[in-house]
Design a protein around this motif. Structure first.
Motif, mmCIF file in Angstrom:
data_model
loop_
_atom_site.group_PDB
_atom_site.id
_atom_site.type_symbol
_atom_site.label_atom_id
_atom_site.label_comp_id
_atom_site.label_asym_id
_atom_site.label_seq_id
_atom_site.Cartn_x
_atom_site.Cartn_y
_atom_site.Cartn_z
ATOM 1 N N LYS A 18 10.126 -7.688 -7.562
ATOM 2 C CA LYS A 18 9.004 -8.258 -6.827
ATOM 3 C C LYS A 18 8.183 -7.113 -6.256
ATOM 4 C CE LYS A 18 11.353 -12.502 -5.423
ATOM 5 N NZ LYS A 18 11.766 -13.327 -4.278
ATOM 6 N N THR A 19 6.912 -7.354 -6.048
ATOM 7 C CA THR A 19 6.039 -6.328 -5.488
ATOM 8 C C THR A 19 5.749 -6.664 -4.036
ATOM 9 O OG1 THR A 19 5.038 -6.021 -7.651
ATOM 10 C CG2 THR A 19 3.848 -5.120 -5.776
ATOM 11 N N GLU A 20 6.057 -5.690 -3.178
ATOM 12 C CA GLU A 20 5.763 -5.823 -1.755
ATOM 13 C C GLU A 20 5.046 -4.557 -1.307
ATOM 14 O OE1 GLU A 20 9.259 -6.660 0.528
ATOM 15 O OE2 GLU A 20 9.713 -8.489 -0.581
ATOM 16 N N ASP A 21 3.926 -4.719 -0.638
ATOM 17 C CA ASP A 21 3.122 -3.573 -0.190
ATOM 18 C C ASP A 21 2.837 -2.627 -1.352
ATOM 19 O OD1 ASP A 21 3.145 -4.546 2.428
ATOM 20 O OD2 ASP A 21 5.008 -3.467 2.903
ATOM 21 N N ARG A 22 2.544 -3.207 -2.493
ATOM 22 C CA ARG A 22 2.214 -2.463 -3.726
ATOM 23 C C ARG A 22 3.359 -1.590 -4.239
ATOM 24 N NH1 ARG A 22 -3.772 -0.481 -1.965
ATOM 25 N NH2 ARG A 22 -4.627 -2.546 -1.693
ATOM 26 N N LYS A 23 4.568 -1.892 -3.794
ATOM 27 C CA LYS A 23 5.738 -1.162 -4.278
ATOM 28 C C LYS A 23 6.657 -2.159 -4.995
ATOM 29 C CE LYS A 23 6.118 2.155 -0.493
ATOM 30 N NZ LYS A 23 6.993 2.610 0.591
ATOM 31 N N PRO A 24 7.196 -1.753 -6.136
ATOM 32 C CA PRO A 24 8.146 -2.652 -6.809
ATOM 33 C C PRO A 24 9.505 -2.616 -6.089
ATOM 34 C CG PRO A 24 7.835 -0.669 -8.107
ATOM 35 C CD PRO A 24 6.901 -0.568 -6.934
ATOM 36 N N ILE A 25 10.034 -3.762 -5.786
ATOM 37 C CA ILE A 25 11.331 -3.882 -5.128
ATOM 38 C C ILE A 25 12.244 -4.689 -6.042
ATOM 39 C CG2 ILE A 25 12.569 -4.719 -3.086
ATOM 40 C CD1 ILE A 25 10.617 -2.656 -2.256
#
Length: 115
Positions: A18-25
């Protein structure tokens, strides 16, 4: 007939990005675990990821095999103890017979008892 793996009975995905704050998690299900071990056929170390629920039958078979090994070792130990107990009884019988002999009888030499 075609065979397919069904969706998770818990309604989860093993791993999902998932992408959170433009970072892939990477989100990983807590039931998605890595099993490390030694392949009994090849002797090489191996590791595989999978659902813990799906691993249960394999792990139960492995536990049963290890239990059998433990039972065999215990039985072997018991047999050795029985053997040693019989030898100890024999030594005690010889010692009791030696103690009950009349004094005019020559005692056995160590070489006579231990061959």
């Amino acid at each position: 007939m075609e065979t397919r793996v069904a969706d998770c009975p818990l309604g989860a995905k093993c791993e999902e990005v998932k992408t959170e704050d433009r970072k892939p998690i990477l989100y990983r299900c807590p039931w998605y675990v890595q099993i490390l071990g030694v392949d009994t056929n090849t002797g090489r170390e191996s590791g595989a990821w999978g659902c813990a629920i799906a691993w249960l039958p394999t792990l139960m078979i492995n536990t049963a095999n290890e239990s059998r090994k433990g039972v065999a070792a215990t039985e072997s130990f018991r047999n050795e103890m029985v053997k040693q107990g019989a030898q100890t009884q024999q030594v005690l019988r010889v010692a009791a017979q030696s103690a009950n002999r009349k004094p005019d009888i020559k005692p056995l030499e160590q070489a006579d008892v231990c061959e």
